[in-house]
Structures are given as C-alpha cells and as structure tokens.
Write a protein that holds these residues in place. Sequence first.
Motif, PDB file in Angstrom:
ATOM      1  N   UNK A  75      -1.740  21.456 -33.293  1.00 49.43           N
ATOM      2  CA  UNK A  75      -2.245  20.370 -32.343  1.00 49.43           C
ATOM      3  C   UNK A  75      -2.329  18.967 -32.631  1.00 49.43           C
ATOM      4  N   UNK A  76      -2.411  18.666 -33.900  1.00 54.26           N
ATOM      5  CA  UNK A  76      -2.158  17.444 -34.464  1.00 54.26           C
ATOM      6  C   UNK A  76      -0.838  16.958 -34.218  1.00 54.26           C
ATOM      7  N   UNK A  77       0.288  17.804 -34.491  1.00 49.30           N
ATOM      8  CA  UNK A  77       1.827  17.538 -34.455  1.00 49.30           C
ATOM      9  C   UNK A  77       1.870  17.107 -32.956  1.00 49.30           C
ATOM     10  N   UNK A  78       1.493  17.840 -32.001  1.00 46.39           N
ATOM     11  CA  UNK A  78       1.496  17.607 -30.587  1.00 46.39           C
ATOM     12  C   UNK A  78       0.941  16.439 -30.119  1.00 46.39           C
ATOM     13  N   UNK A  79      -0.179  15.960 -30.662  1.00 49.98           N
ATOM     14  CA  UNK A  79      -0.687  14.823 -30.420  1.00 49.98           C
ATOM     15  C   UNK A  79      -0.072  13.529 -30.882  1.00 49.98           C
ATOM     16  N   UNK A  80       0.398  13.530 -31.952  1.00 51.61           N
ATOM     17  CA  UNK A  80       1.360  12.637 -32.469  1.00 51.61           C
ATOM     18  C   UNK A  80       2.693  12.496 -31.732  1.00 51.61           C
ATOM     19  N   UNK A  81       3.368  13.498 -31.631  1.00 48.11           N
ATOM     20  CA  UNK A  81       4.746  13.470 -30.859  1.00 48.11           C
ATOM     21  C   UNK A  81       4.418  12.865 -29.262  1.00 48.11           C
ATOM     22  N   UNK A  82       3.290  13.324 -28.679  1.00 47.14           N
ATOM     23  CA  UNK A  82       3.144  13.039 -27.347  1.00 47.14           C
ATOM     24  C   UNK A  82       2.736  11.526 -27.235  1.00 47.14           C
ATOM     25  N   UNK A  83       1.687  11.010 -28.024  1.00 47.53           N
ATOM     26  CA  UNK A  83       1.201   9.956 -28.159  1.00 47.53           C
ATOM     27  C   UNK A  83       2.173   8.747 -28.449  1.00 47.53           C
ATOM     28  N   UNK A  84       3.137   9.025 -29.486  1.00 45.21           N
ATOM     29  CA  UNK A  84       4.058   8.114 -29.981  1.00 45.21           C
ATOM     30  C   UNK A  84       5.189   7.910 -29.063  1.00 45.21           C
ATOM     31  N   UNK A  85       5.695   8.884 -28.508  1.00 37.56           N
ATOM     32  CA  UNK A  85       6.673   8.913 -27.283  1.00 37.56           C
ATOM     33  C   UNK A  85       6.372   8.256 -26.182  1.00 37.56           C
ATOM     34  N   UNK A  86       5.101   8.555 -25.735  1.00 32.94           N
ATOM     35  CA  UNK A  86       4.363   7.868 -24.383  1.00 32.94           C
ATOM     36  C   UNK A  86       4.572   6.358 -24.758  1.00 32.94           C
ATOM     37  N   UNK A  87       3.983   6.051 -25.909  1.00 32.00           N
ATOM     38  CA  UNK A  87       3.855   4.579 -26.049  1.00 32.00           C
ATOM     39  C   UNK A  87       5.412   3.787 -26.016  1.00 32.00           C
ATOM     40  N   UNK A  88       6.185   4.407 -26.769  1.00 28.92           N
ATOM     41  CA  UNK A  88       7.877   3.962 -26.579  1.00 28.92           C
ATOM     42  C   UNK A  88       8.282   3.945 -25.437  1.00 28.92           C
ATOM     43  N   UNK A  89       8.102   4.929 -24.773  1.00 30.29           N
ATOM     44  CA  UNK A  89       8.463   5.197 -23.323  1.00 30.29           C
ATOM     45  C   UNK A  89       8.107   4.028 -22.176  1.00 30.29           C
ATOM     46  N   UNK A  90       6.680   3.836 -22.540  1.00 33.19           N
ATOM     47  CA  UNK A  90       5.983   2.723 -21.726  1.00 33.19           C
ATOM     48  C   UNK A  90       6.473   1.414 -22.127  1.00 33.19           C
ATOM     49  N   UNK A  91       6.739   1.012 -23.250  1.00 29.03           N
ATOM     50  CA  UNK A  91       7.179  -0.013 -23.732  1.00 29.03           C
ATOM     51  C   UNK A  91       8.525  -0.451 -23.200  1.00 29.03           C
ATOM     52  N   UNK A  92       9.615   0.626 -23.417  1.00 32.07           N
ATOM     53  CA  UNK A  92      10.898   0.155 -22.947  1.00 32.07           C
ATOM     54  C   UNK A  92      10.910   0.406 -21.505  1.00 32.07           C
ATOM     55  N   UNK A  93      10.460   1.599 -21.177  1.00 29.07           N
ATOM     56  CA  UNK A  93      10.474   1.699 -19.447  1.00 29.07           C
ATOM     57  C   UNK A  93       9.688   0.864 -18.726  1.00 29.07           C
ATOM     58  N   UNK A  94       8.900  -0.248 -19.080  1.00 30.56           N
ATOM     59  CA  UNK A  94       8.128  -1.049 -18.320  1.00 30.56           C
ATOM     60  C   UNK A  94       9.229  -2.485 -18.412  1.00 30.56           C
ATOM     61  N   UNK A  95       9.832  -2.772 -19.443  1.00 28.95           N
ATOM     62  CA  UNK A  95      10.555  -3.784 -19.811  1.00 28.95           C
ATOM     63  C   UNK A  95      11.884  -3.527 -18.630  1.00 28.95           C
ATOM     64  N   UNK A  96      12.133  -2.292 -18.755  1.00 29.00           N
ATOM     65  CA  UNK A  96      13.475  -1.962 -17.967  1.00 29.00           C
ATOM     66  C   UNK A  96      13.157  -1.800 -16.503  1.00 29.00           C
ATOM     67  N   UNK A 207       2.226  11.214 -21.106  1.00 30.99           N
ATOM     68  CA  UNK A 207       1.761  12.111 -21.871  1.00 30.99           C
ATOM     69  C   UNK A 207       1.650  13.584 -21.953  1.00 30.99           C
ATOM     70  N   UNK A 208       1.050  13.839 -20.543  1.00 32.81           N
ATOM     71  CA  UNK A 208       1.226  15.248 -20.274  1.00 32.81           C
ATOM     72  C   UNK A 208       2.289  15.916 -20.200  1.00 32.81           C
ATOM     73  N   UNK A 209       3.598  15.306 -19.761  1.00 32.91           N
ATOM     74  CA  UNK A 209       4.772  15.977 -19.804  1.00 32.91           C
ATOM     75  C   UNK A 209       5.343  16.305 -21.149  1.00 32.91           C
ATOM     76  N   UNK A 210       4.900  15.213 -22.366  1.00 31.29           N
ATOM     77  CA  UNK A 210       5.644  15.530 -23.466  1.00 31.29           C
ATOM     78  C   UNK A 210       4.447  16.387 -24.104  1.00 31.29           C
ATOM     79  N   UNK A 211       3.296  16.400 -23.834  1.00 31.75           N
ATOM     80  CA  UNK A 211       2.314  17.465 -24.647  1.00 31.75           C
ATOM     81  C   UNK A 211       2.647  18.850 -24.159  1.00 31.75           C
TER      82      UNK A 211
END
Length: 279
Positions: A75-96, A207-211
């Motif tokens: 569950x911790x692994x899922x939380x790390x993967x979903x949170x970090x990927x969501x953060x990166x996707x929101x940063x790069x996606x918003x700029x794009x 986040x939910x998609x990645x989770x």
Amino acid sequence: MKGVPFHRRKETKLVLRYLIAAFLVVIFVFPIYWLFAISFKTPAEIFAFPPVWYPKSIQFNNYAVLFKDGDAKTVGNSLVLASVSTLFAMIFGTIAAYSLVRFKTGGENLAVWIISQRMMPPVAIAFPIFLFYVWLGWVDTYIGLIILYTAFSLPYVIWMMRGYIEEIPLELEESALIDGCNRWEVLWKVVLPMARSGLFATAVFTFVFSWNDFLFALILTRTEVMTYTVQVTHYFGGQSNFWSKIAAMSVLGTIPVFITVATLQRYLVRGISMGAVKG
C-alpha cells in the motif's frame, strides 16, 4: 390524482424521489460496508450461513497479519508511485496546457492528438515496454513505474487543464504582464490560483488512475515495488481464497482514496462543474 391539491402531489413526488435515492444509496454503499465488515470478522463468521451481517466483536488480527508478513508495505508502494507520478504529471501537464492555450503550440489539432494517445489500450504496448525496461534495468524499480504512470497521465492532465485555462480571462494575464511579471510569474500568480479547483479535480482523478493500475504493476514489478493491486491477487488460490486478507488489504487500499476525495471534495465538485472538457 385530479382531486389531490397541487402541493400534495408535489410533496408526494418529493417523498418518492427521496425513497428512490435512499434505495439506490443502500445498493451502492452495501458492498463497501460488506468489505469493511468482512475485514473485521473471524473465519467462522466469514463462512457462516446464514450470513453474519456484522462482526460480533471487532477483530484486528486480519490487519495485524498483513503488517506482520510485510504485505501492507505494498500500500505504501502504491502511495509513493501514485503521488509522485501525479505531482510530475500535474507540473508538466499544466505547463504544456498553458502553452497550447496561450501560444497555440502545435496548432489547433495538437491537443486532439495528445488526448488520442490516452485512448490507446495499455496492453498494446505492455510487452514492448517490458522489453525496454529489462534493457534499462528498470523492472521492479520506483523510477520505472513513476515515469510510466506520468507518461500515461500526461494526455489526460493536458486535455483537462487546457479546458480550465481557456476559461481564465486573457485580460488578467495581460494586466500582470504590464505590471512587470514574466510568463512564469503569470502562470504561478494568476493562472494557477484561478484554475485551482480544476487543478485539484484533475489531480484527484490522475491519482486514482495511477492508484488503480494493475496491468503495468503486474508486468513490471516483482517484490521491491509491488503495489497493493497485485498483492491482492496473491490471496486467490486454486484450492481456497484468503477472504480475510483480501478484505483487509482492499480496505487498506481504499482508505487513501477516501481520504484524498474527502479532503479535496469541495475543489472536486467545483472543478467538475466548470466545464473542463470544453473544446
């Protein structure tokens, strides 16, 4: 109902609507309740017939076993993967998305091409990605899944944020530029605060998609970064199923999503109602 006064008919319809709504709520909520109930039951109560509708006494042994065996770390692994990927996707996606809206990057059809990439079935590229990750040595690593989740989330984030940014008046940005702000400051001080509801709504869904990902986690993980969606499948066997572990792990995997949605609920509702899929 000709002889019934209008206000009586209106009250009757309202009561019927509430009864139907309550009935539907019970239907949709009952599986969630049953999942939580099973996670606290003893094996005898789980397999009892007629069914035991609620545990006679709250049992935490099912959860304790998960932590003792180390299964809960998934569950911790899922939380790390979903949170970090969501953060990166929101940063790069918003700029794009900002670039697409304000600078017309790629013309009018680039946004449609980007969202079309999200329509590709993941299973179509699962095997090539696996071979590529084996060559890079990224199988069963955080960096491998984070990059993959980020890449698959970017088209959705870009498309959604593009719609939200289009709703922001251009005059506000022009005023900020006249006052001495550069483009990065305009994005940070004007665009992001104005699109805050859409930003959070998009982040929740991303986040939910990645989770909830199962396919890539199944193919690209072994032991180190296994997610809870893969771990749950280990409790299904040919001879028997460990229903207590299945329920307890499912509850642990559901709690972070509940907390995220409950925390950002007001932004989520406002963001959905802003017409983010326009264009």
